[in-house]
Every structure is written in C-alpha cells, then in structure tokens.
Design a protein around this motif. Structure first.
Motif, PDB file in Angstrom:
ATOM      1  N   GLY A  59       0.718  -1.282   0.057  1.00 34.93           N
ATOM      2  CA  GLY A  59       0.082   0.096  -0.105  1.00 34.93           C
ATOM      3  C   GLY A  59       0.912   1.244  -0.021  1.00 34.93           C
ATOM      4  N   TYR A  60       1.557   1.548   1.091  1.00 31.34           N
ATOM      5  CA  TYR A  60       2.402   2.551   1.175  1.00 31.34           C
ATOM      6  C   TYR A  60       3.444   2.855  -0.009  1.00 31.34           C
ATOM      7  CZ  TYR A  60       5.089   6.708   2.819  1.00 31.34           C
ATOM      8  OH  TYR A  60       5.758   7.931   3.004  1.00 31.34           O
ATOM      9  N   GLU A  82      -4.350   8.819   0.967  1.00 24.97           N
ATOM     10  CA  GLU A  82      -4.149   7.414   1.360  1.00 24.97           C
ATOM     11  C   GLU A  82      -5.435   6.594   1.242  1.00 24.97           C
ATOM     12  OE1 GLU A  82      -0.745   5.666   3.552  1.00 24.97           O
ATOM     13  OE2 GLU A  82      -0.449   7.721   3.973  1.00 24.97           O
ATOM     14  N   ALA A  83      -6.359   7.141   1.992  1.00 25.35           N
ATOM     15  CA  ALA A  83      -7.714   6.431   2.279  1.00 25.35           C
ATOM     16  C   ALA A  83      -8.258   5.954   1.106  1.00 25.35           C
ATOM     17  CB  ALA A  83      -8.462   7.614   3.158  1.00 25.35           C
ATOM     18  N   TYR A  97      -6.382   2.984  -0.405  1.00 23.77           N
ATOM     19  CA  TYR A  97      -6.960   1.796   0.098  1.00 23.77           C
ATOM     20  C   TYR A  97      -8.323   1.335  -0.286  1.00 23.77           C
ATOM     21  CZ  TYR A  97      -2.770   1.331   3.016  1.00 23.77           C
ATOM     22  OH  TYR A  97      -1.621   1.391   3.365  1.00 23.77           O
ATOM     23  N   ALA A  98      -9.207   2.244  -0.513  1.00 17.95           N
ATOM     24  CA  ALA A  98     -10.388   1.935  -0.980  1.00 17.95           C
ATOM     25  C   ALA A  98     -10.318   1.264  -2.505  1.00 17.95           C
ATOM     26  CB  ALA A  98     -11.388   3.381  -0.599  1.00 17.95           C
ATOM     27  N   GLN A 121      -9.124  -1.997  -2.252  1.00 11.98           N
ATOM     28  CA  GLN A 121     -10.245  -2.974  -1.856  1.00 11.98           C
ATOM     29  C   GLN A 121     -11.301  -3.399  -2.999  1.00 11.98           C
ATOM     30  OE1 GLN A 121     -11.154  -4.304   1.420  1.00 11.98           O
ATOM     31  NE2 GLN A 121      -8.869  -3.545   1.563  1.00 11.98           N
ATOM     32  N   ARG A 122     -11.480  -2.381  -3.633  1.00 12.72           N
ATOM     33  CA  ARG A 122     -12.619  -2.570  -4.900  1.00 12.72           C
ATOM     34  C   ARG A 122     -11.776  -3.480  -5.898  1.00 12.72           C
ATOM     35  NH1 ARG A 122     -14.360   2.543  -5.435  1.00 12.72           N
ATOM     36  NH2 ARG A 122     -12.815   3.068  -7.099  1.00 12.72           N
ATOM     37  N   GLU A 149      -9.586  -5.685  -5.476  1.00 10.78           N
ATOM     38  CA  GLU A 149      -9.363  -6.841  -4.999  1.00 10.78           C
ATOM     39  C   GLU A 149     -10.822  -7.562  -5.184  1.00 10.78           C
ATOM     40  OE1 GLU A 149      -7.495  -7.183  -1.422  1.00 10.78           O
ATOM     41  OE2 GLU A 149      -7.285  -9.498  -1.563  1.00 10.78           O
ATOM     42  N   ARG A 150     -11.740  -7.030  -4.787  1.00  7.69           N
ATOM     43  CA  ARG A 150     -13.128  -7.552  -4.802  1.00  7.69           C
ATOM     44  C   ARG A 150     -13.634  -7.962  -6.131  1.00  7.69           C
ATOM     45  NH1 ARG A 150     -17.780  -4.656  -4.951  1.00  7.69           N
ATOM     46  NH2 ARG A 150     -16.880  -2.620  -4.116  1.00  7.69           N
ATOM     47  N   SER A 172      -4.000 -10.329  -2.925  1.00  6.48           N
ATOM     48  CA  SER A 172      -2.981  -9.748  -1.895  1.00  6.48           C
ATOM     49  C   SER A 172      -2.537 -10.812  -1.079  1.00  6.48           C
ATOM     50  CB  SER A 172      -3.960  -8.652  -1.185  1.00  6.48           C
ATOM     51  OG  SER A 172      -4.746  -9.379  -0.292  1.00  6.48           O
ATOM     52  N   SER A 195       6.237  -4.996  11.181  1.00  6.47           N
ATOM     53  CA  SER A 195       5.097  -4.937  10.721  1.00  6.47           C
ATOM     54  C   SER A 195       4.938  -5.576   9.522  1.00  6.47           C
ATOM     55  CB  SER A 195       4.336  -3.656  10.712  1.00  6.47           C
ATOM     56  OG  SER A 195       5.048  -3.297   9.420  1.00  6.47           O
ATOM     57  N   LYS A 196       4.002  -6.610   9.392  1.00  3.70           N
ATOM     58  CA  LYS A 196       3.622  -7.377   8.002  1.00  3.70           C
ATOM     59  C   LYS A 196       3.069  -6.484   7.082  1.00  3.70           C
ATOM     60  CE  LYS A 196       2.594 -11.490  10.448  1.00  3.70           C
ATOM     61  NZ  LYS A 196       1.321 -12.517  10.562  1.00  3.70           N
ATOM     62  N   ARG A 222       1.156  -5.985   3.217  1.00  4.44           N
ATOM     63  CA  ARG A 222       0.228  -6.866   2.484  1.00  4.44           C
ATOM     64  C   ARG A 222       0.480  -6.429   1.030  1.00  4.44           C
ATOM     65  NH1 ARG A 222      -4.075  -9.849   1.868  1.00  4.44           N
ATOM     66  NH2 ARG A 222      -3.959 -10.310   4.154  1.00  4.44           N
ATOM     67  N   TYR A 264       0.362  -6.614  -2.979  1.00  2.00           N
ATOM     68  CA  TYR A 264      -0.684  -6.747  -4.047  1.00  2.00           C
ATOM     69  C   TYR A 264       0.027  -7.383  -5.472  1.00  2.00           C
ATOM     70  CZ  TYR A 264      -3.386  -4.148  -0.791  1.00  2.00           C
ATOM     71  OH  TYR A 264      -4.275  -3.630   0.287  1.00  2.00           O
ATOM     72  N   PHE A 290      -4.308  11.408   5.771  1.00  2.00           N
ATOM     73  CA  PHE A 290      -4.721   9.905   5.367  1.00  2.00           C
ATOM     74  C   PHE A 290      -5.844  10.120   4.509  1.00  2.00           C
ATOM     75  CE2 PHE A 290      -6.190   5.774   5.474  1.00  2.00           C
ATOM     76  CZ  PHE A 290      -4.966   5.023   5.341  1.00  2.00           C
ATOM     77  N   GLU A 347     -16.414   0.521   0.890  1.00  2.00           N
ATOM     78  CA  GLU A 347     -15.936  -0.796   0.192  1.00  2.00           C
ATOM     79  C   GLU A 347     -16.088  -2.196   0.727  1.00  2.00           C
ATOM     80  OE1 GLU A 347     -14.969  -1.737  -2.896  1.00  2.00           O
ATOM     81  OE2 GLU A 347     -15.538   0.231  -3.344  1.00  2.00           O
TER      82      GLU A 347
END
Lengths: 110, 133
Positions: free
Chosen positions: A26-27, A45-46, A49-50, A53-54, A56-57, A63, A72-73, A75, A77, B57, B66
């Motif tokens: 993401g970052y 950034e928000a 991420y949205a 999500q879309r 991926e759906r 991911s 930190s783990k 994710r 894509y 953010f 979503e």
C-alpha cells in the motif's frame, strides 16, 4: 496540480499499471505515485486503500501477507490475468478519450 | 499510540467483523502511527501530529463503503426483486386457478392481480429511485 476529479476515473488503471510492474504494498504505491508524478497528482491514502479493496473484490488483484519488515507485516498486491485484461482496456480507453478531447481542445483559442 | 487505534476502531465499528476488516484496520493504524511519529520527530506536539496524520490520510468513509459493499448492496437488492416477482406470480397463478376452477363464468382474478402487482412494482421503482440518488 491537477484536480483529482479529472484523474479519479483513471486511478484504478494507474494502480493496476504499478502493481503489474511488480508486486507492491500500500504505502509503496502511495509514494510511487507521488514520486513519479513529482507531487503533481495528489491522492489521499484513504482513497488508495479504498480502490485497492475494490480492485481485489473485482478480482483484478490478489493480496498476500509479505515478509515481516520493521516490525510489521506488509500486504502485497499482485495483478491477476483478469486485471491485466482490464489494464489493457483501461489504456485503450484512455488513448481514445485523449483523441476525442484533443479534437475539441487542441490548438490556440481564436 | 492509543488514540489512533481508538479512532480507527470507532470508525470501523459499524462494519461487521471479518478477517478483511481487521487486516485493513491494522494496516491503517500502522500507517497513521508511522506518519504521526514522523510529524512528532519534526517537532510537532503529539496531539497535533496525530490530528494531522489523520487528516492527511483522508476520509475513511470510502474504505468503509468498500468493506460494506462486499456483503450488502447490489446482490441483496436484486434478490428481493426476484423474490417479489416470483412471489406475486405464484399468488396470481393461485387466484387464476381458483377463479377457473370454482367460478369459470366470472372473470374476477384480475382484481387481486392488480393488487398484488404493486409488490414487485414497489420494489423495482424503489430500487431505481435509490440508484438514481
């Protein structure tokens, strides 16, 4: 700085392009967009991420949890073949849109 | 930073729990803590740093939508329309049968048909109206 409305519709294609090059987190996508556009394309950034999500759906990306780094783990894509087809279509559409808008807006104002 | 985790948890309260939700929450919390930490190092007060990180953010509503869209939304609306269509057809078929079987001389099944047809029509036009907004 270009208004985000004009580019919003192409954000999915831009993200698919970046994820298609190599698996990204993401970052990384956020800083890649900022870096390549030289800060001229502002994406929150928000929003990013949205859209992830879309995508991926819709099955354009998958991911997976990457290695632990800095406590930190992450994710990551990865683009699917369906995503690649969508990316190709998105690029075609962008070229066509460019041609159409150029018909009207190219050249000097009389 | 406790405040950030609290903020994210409160924002995501309305979304039903899922693996996906906790993963995305975790990722957002980490990102926010990261940028708040950087801002604090640059000399911002702790509270200011947290607020600025959250504002920078962006609005979390899009992500919430979503996440919610995965369970509800289009599929649900469509299935309730199908339920209405099939249900009303069954009721109409039943009245047609009763009509023809018991009183073939009088065509009265049209009246309950007109009544029951409102059911799928309501669902259809409500769905259309909601889509338009």
């Amino acid at each position: 700085m270009v208004s985000s409305d004009l580019l919003r519709g192409h954000l999915e294609t831009i993200l698919l392009r970046l994820i298609g090059e190599t698996d990204r987190y993401g970052y990384e996508l956020f800083s890649e967009i900022d870096g390549r556009a030289g800060g001229r394309l502002v994406v929150k950034e928000a929003t990013l991420y949205a859209v992830l999500q879309r995508l991926e759906r819709q099955g354009y990306i998958t991911s997976y949890q990457g290695d632990v780094s800095g406590g930190s783990k992450r994710r990551y894509y990865h683009m699917t073949p369906l995503g690649k087809a969508n990316l190709e279509q998105g690029i075609r559409e962008w070229h066509e849109a460019q041609e159409i808008i150029n018909i009207f807006l190219r050249g000097n104002i009389q | 930073m406790k405040e950030i985790a609290t903020y994210v948890e409160r924002t995501f309260e309305s979304v039903p729990d899922s693996q996906r939700k906790s993963e995305i929450m975790q990722e957002i919390i980490e990102r926010l803590e990261d940028s708040a930490g950087k801002l604090e190092q640059d000399g911002k007060a702790r509270e200011d740093a947290i607020n600025k990180a959250i504002v920078d953010f962006g609005n979390l509503d899009e992500i919430l939508q979503e996440l919610r869209g995965q369970e509800t939304g289009k599929g649900k609306a469509l299935s309730s329309l199908w339920f209405a269509v099939i249900g009303s057809l069954l009721v109409i078929a039943l009245t047609v049968f009763i009509n023809l079987y018991y009183s073939p001389g009088v065509v009265w099944f049209l009246y309950p048909t007109f009544a029951v047809i409102w059911w799928p029509l309501c669902i259809f036009f409500f769905g259309k109206w909601r889509k338009g907004r």
